[in-house]
Design an enzyme around this catalytic site. Structure first.
Site, PDB file in Angstrom:
ATOM      1  N   SER A 142      -4.429 -14.499 -17.626  1.00 32.69           N
ATOM      2  CA  SER A 142      -4.542 -13.799 -18.907  1.00 32.69           C
ATOM      3  C   SER A 142      -3.140 -13.429 -19.351  1.00 32.69           C
ATOM      4  O   SER A 142      -2.215 -13.365 -18.526  1.00 32.69           O
ATOM      5  CB  SER A 142      -5.371 -12.524 -18.695  1.00 32.69           C
ATOM      6  OG  SER A 142      -5.228 -11.632 -19.779  1.00 32.69           O
ATOM      7  N   TYR A 155      -7.359  -4.343 -14.457  1.00 38.68           N
ATOM      8  CA  TYR A 155      -7.372  -5.733 -14.949  1.00 38.68           C
ATOM      9  C   TYR A 155      -5.954  -6.293 -14.994  1.00 38.68           C
ATOM     10  O   TYR A 155      -5.687  -7.398 -14.510  1.00 38.68           O
ATOM     11  CB  TYR A 155      -8.021  -5.771 -16.332  1.00 38.68           C
ATOM     12  CG  TYR A 155      -8.159  -7.160 -16.908  1.00 38.68           C
ATOM     13  CD1 TYR A 155      -9.058  -8.071 -16.364  1.00 38.68           C
ATOM     14  CD2 TYR A 155      -7.405  -7.551 -18.010  1.00 38.68           C
ATOM     15  CE1 TYR A 155      -9.194  -9.344 -16.895  1.00 38.68           C
ATOM     16  CE2 TYR A 155      -7.536  -8.820 -18.557  1.00 38.68           C
ATOM     17  CZ  TYR A 155      -8.440  -9.714 -17.992  1.00 38.68           C
ATOM     18  OH  TYR A 155      -8.566 -10.974 -18.513  1.00 38.68           O
TER      19      TYR A 155
HETATM   20  C1  8X3 Z   1      -7.878 -10.779 -21.933  1.00 36.69           C
HETATM   21  C2  8X3 Z   1      -6.653 -10.455 -22.698  1.00 36.69           C
HETATM   22  O1  8X3 Z   1      -5.538  -8.615 -24.055  1.00 36.69           O
HETATM   23  O2  8X3 Z   1      -7.714  -8.106 -23.122  1.00 36.69           O
HETATM   24  O3  8X3 Z   1      -7.605 -11.527 -20.812  1.00 36.69           O
HETATM   25  O4  8X3 Z   1      -5.806  -8.222 -21.707  1.00 36.69           O
HETATM   26  S1  8X3 Z   1      -6.440  -8.786 -22.890  1.00 36.69           S
END
Ligand code: 8X3
Length: 258
Positions: A142, A155
């Protein structure tokens, strides 16, 4: 040639994890269209079966990347098959909390799925990719693997780890006929990503895309995976960062709000 035989098509078998929805499902479709035999893997087999029924060349397989036995069964299922592509796509975001309020269970889940799930799957399928003498590993990271943002927490940290995994693998596999590509999508509007991140809060999830004319869709990323896979075997696309035009950087998003 039928997709369900062990040899697969001339392109061989492509294994896609997290294939029950979003980028994973679109990638399974795109690779099948390119002539791969696709093993679409995820926990939600009912969805995979719908996918397999819709698109020729796709076989459904139940997989939980956080469960070693499940991944071992996948490797056994693939024994003797010519596996040329692994798309390590299973992942997700499970909170949007600042680190001061970190929920450690959410962090654990994020690492289990995104990081350990990728390592576990790559490790289990490497023998098959090696045996094909023409392998490709795509790590779905990502833009969160390259920058940080407030509330990105578990994340962002996990995606940075996935970026590291892709880079490390490329070094370690140097000299072998296995390509390694990291695909780093930015803002992609899918049915589940933001909803999962915000615990089912649909309004908060919708606000992520508010006023953005055209966020990416799953097919945009799947298209990139298919392109990477179909380059000649000597061409390694190290990394692709893909954003919608409206998103110049993680924090720089053009929105037209009423
Ligand atoms: C998703 C992109 O901007 O939500 O992988 O981190 S973000």
């Amino acid at each position: 040639m039928m997709a369900t035989d062990t040899a697969g098509t001339d392109r061989g078998w492509a294994v896609v994890t997290g294939a029950s929805s979003g980028i994973g499902a679109a990638t399974a479709r795109a690779l099948a269209k390119e002539g791969y035999s696709v093993l679409a893997c995820a926990r939600r087999v009912d969805r995979l079966e719908t996918l397999a029924a819709e698109a020729p060349g796709i076989e459904a397989w139940a997989l939980d990347v956080t469960d070693q036995d499940s991944v071992d069964m996948l490797a056994e299922h693939l024994a003797g098959r010519r596996v040329t592509v692994l798309v390590a796509n299973a992942g997700g975001a499970f909170d949007g909390a600042p680190i001061a309020d970190a929920d450690l269970d959410s962090w654990t889940r994020s690492y289990e799925v995104n990081v350990l799930g990728t390592v576990r799957t790559v490790k289990a399928l490497l023998p098959r990719l090696r045996a094909s003498q023409d392998g490709l590993i795509v790590v779905m990271s990502s833009t969160a693997g390259h920058g940080v943002y407030e509330g990105g927490g578990s994340y962002v940290a996990a995606k940075h780890a996935e970026t590291s995994i892709a880079g490390t693998l490329r070094l370690e596999l140097n000299g072998e006929p296995i390509r390694v590509c990291e695909i780093a999508p930015g803002m992609v509007r899918t049915d589940e990503f933001a909803v999962n991140r915000f615990g089912g809060d649909a309004d908060r999830a919708a606000s992520v895309y508010a006023g953005v004319a055209e966020p990416l869709v799953a097919h945009d990323v799947a298209d990139a995976v298919a392109w990477v896979a179909t380059r000649p075997s000597h061409v390694n696309i190290d990394r692709m960062v893909i954003r919608p035009v409206a998103q110049a950087a993680q924090h720089k998003v053009h929105r037209v709000l009423d």
